[in-house]
Design a protein around this motif. Structure first.
Motif, mmCIF file in Angstrom:
data_model
loop_
_atom_site.group_PDB
_atom_site.id
_atom_site.type_symbol
_atom_site.label_atom_id
_atom_site.label_comp_id
_atom_site.label_asym_id
_atom_site.label_seq_id
_atom_site.Cartn_x
_atom_site.Cartn_y
_atom_site.Cartn_z
ATOM 1 N N TRP A 71 0.866 -1.179 0.000
ATOM 2 C CA TRP A 71 0.000 0.000 0.000
ATOM 3 C C TRP A 71 0.899 1.224 0.000
ATOM 4 C CZ3 TRP A 71 -3.609 1.933 4.495
ATOM 5 C CH2 TRP A 71 -4.421 2.952 3.996
ATOM 6 N N THR A 72 1.026 1.844 -1.156
ATOM 7 C CA THR A 72 1.854 3.025 -1.319
ATOM 8 C C THR A 72 0.961 4.230 -1.538
ATOM 9 O OG1 THR A 72 3.602 1.682 -2.325
ATOM 10 C CG2 THR A 72 3.735 4.073 -2.617
ATOM 11 N N ASP A 78 5.421 4.202 1.806
ATOM 12 C CA ASP A 78 5.066 2.794 1.889
ATOM 13 C C ASP A 78 4.567 2.537 3.306
ATOM 14 O OD1 ASP A 78 5.064 -0.003 2.271
ATOM 15 O OD2 ASP A 78 6.558 -0.280 0.712
ATOM 16 N N VAL A 79 3.264 2.317 3.454
ATOM 17 C CA VAL A 79 2.660 2.175 4.778
ATOM 18 C C VAL A 79 3.260 0.996 5.538
ATOM 19 C CG1 VAL A 79 0.507 1.861 6.037
ATOM 20 C CG2 VAL A 79 0.528 3.224 3.940
ATOM 21 N N SER A 80 3.440 -0.128 4.856
ATOM 22 C CA SER A 80 3.998 -1.320 5.509
ATOM 23 C C SER A 80 5.391 -1.039 6.066
ATOM 24 C CB SER A 80 4.062 -2.476 4.516
ATOM 25 O OG SER A 80 2.788 -2.828 4.063
ATOM 26 N N GLU A 81 6.197 -0.321 5.299
ATOM 27 C CA GLU A 81 7.564 -0.013 5.728
ATOM 28 C C GLU A 81 7.567 0.867 6.966
ATOM 29 O OE1 GLU A 81 11.557 2.184 3.926
ATOM 30 O OE2 GLU A 81 9.952 1.533 2.575
ATOM 31 N N ILE A 82 6.673 1.861 6.999
ATOM 32 C CA ILE A 82 6.584 2.762 8.148
ATOM 33 C C ILE A 82 6.207 1.986 9.414
ATOM 34 C CG2 ILE A 82 5.306 4.683 9.164
ATOM 35 C CD1 ILE A 82 7.231 5.596 7.051
ATOM 36 N N LEU A 83 5.208 1.122 9.285
ATOM 37 C CA LEU A 83 4.753 0.365 10.448
ATOM 38 C C LEU A 83 5.803 -0.646 10.912
ATOM 39 C CD1 LEU A 83 1.023 -0.272 9.463
ATOM 40 C CD2 LEU A 83 1.960 1.535 10.905
#
Length: 383
Positions: A71-72, A78-83
């Motif tokens: 989900w970019t 990148d939402v996944s990377e942030i979390l």
């Protein structure tokens, strides 16, 4: 105190190991179902080199070998990377109580640490996207229902100084034919049935309200008000309703419980499409309903009541390891006899919930049917 800390440490370690096991198990289930083929229900879709047409309305689309979804945001975030980066900064003893650890992105704004990870523009985009994709279906409500609540309000006003039992008796003795006569309309059999159900719900609610002796336990309050309403207003033909200390195994181990659970009777997966939690006050995000989905592009519901407030939540799986949680509606339950007609709002929301559950059931079964048909059509293609 030392024994308590050692026990907590052991529990946290066990939960982390269990989470790894559940995550790997969930991944294998997804891979078994989807890595071979992900079904996209579209009409007149443009086929590309990486797709194989198997039927007029079914497209067999192959995913990459890791079967991940990203989900970019429009900003490039990148939402996944942030979390993923954030959860590494959370102390080990706090991880199992953090929603992000469980893959939950709380878009209600109640979990301030999650909100602080994103810019205001990114946050607004995520919230807007959730509100567009996850919403309650709108149920049709007849004028007869509105007329009935108007009549209930008039009965309460007329008997303002009379005993509560007189109010209950007048509501109980009110019949749909009085609406037909007063408003010059003809009610259908279904409308008359709905009014009969509502009469019973309101009389029960007033009786429970009359007998309540505060303070009361959470379970007693829940069974008398929100759980009672959910049991009576949801469709028992479509939803198997469990009320009480209904515990999921994992929730029980971390000291949480679900007081209400609704299972779709006619879904192929027996999907637990709605669960609920009762608490004495509004609580932080990590204790909100633990709700999860089993298929992409499917969302499920959760309800949480605290005090006289009742919240409806939605959760979907936006991307790999990202379950978005958002509040869909908040309403107030009547806390005195004079405001009993305010149950109209709760009733209309429950009609929307009931319609939404039916739509979820049809959606889940439709996806299961699509998977069955794609293998059938592939077999025919190879013959």
């Amino acid at each position: 105190m030392k024994d308590k800390k050692e026990y907590r440490s052991l529990l946290d370690q066990h939960l982390r190991e269990e989470k790894k096991y559940l995550s790997s198990l969930h991944l294998r289930e997804i891979q078994d179902n989807d890595i071979d083929a992900t079904i996209v229900l579209e009409q007149n879709i443009n086929l590309h080199d990486d797709t194989i047409e198997v039927a007029d309305t079914f497209v067999d689309r192959y995913e990459n070998k890791y079967n991940t979804r990203c989900w970019t945001l429009s900003s490039g975030t990148d939402v996944s990377e942030i979390l993923a980066k954030y959860i590494k900064t959370v102390p080990e003893e706090q991880k199992c109580l953090n929603p992000v650890y469980w893959g939950i992105l709380d878009l209600t704004g109640d979990h301030l640490e999650t909100k602080a990870l994103f810019s205001s523009e990114d946050w607004s985009e995520m919230v807007d996207n959730f509100e567009q994709e996850v919403k309650l279906s709108q149920a049709k409500i007849s004028d007869a229902v509105y007329h009935f609540f108007d009549e209930v309000h008039q009965i309460v006003l007329k008997n303002n100084h009379n005993p509560i039992m007189k109010i209950m008796m007048e509501i109980d003795m009110f019949f749909p034919e009085e609406i037909e006569k007063k408003y010059g309309i003809t009610l259908s059999t279904e409308e008359k049935h709905n009014i009969s159900v509502l009469k019973h719900v309101i009389v029960t609610y007033i009786e429970n309200l009359k007998d309540i002796d505060l303070p009361v336990s959470e379970s007693e309050f829940g069974n008398s008000f929100p759980n009672m309403l959910m049991r009576k207003l949801l469709d028992h033909k479509e939803v198997k309703i469990d009320v009480g200390e209904v515990c999921w195994e994992l929730c029980a181990r971390v000291g949480r419980r679900c007081d209400f659970r609704g299972i779709l009777k006619h879904s192929i997966d027996n999907l637990e499409a709605i669960v609920g939690l009762r608490s004495e006050k509004e609580i932080d995000n990590v204790q909100k309903p633990e709700i999860d989905d089993i298929l992409h592009q499917t969302f499920v519901l959760g309800v949480h009541s605290w005090g006289w407030t009742h919240d409806v939540y939605g959760m979907d799986c936006k991307a790999t390891n990202i379950c978005r949680l958002g509040r869909l509606y908040r309403t107030k339950m009547p806390n005195n006899i004079r405001t009993i007609a305010c149950l109209e709002e709760f009733y209309t929301i429950m009609l929307d919930v009931k319609t939404t559950l039916k739509d979820i059931c049809e959606h889940v079964n439709g996806i299961a049917l699509s998977h069955a048909r794609v293998y059938r059509n592939r077999k025919r293609k190879n013959q």
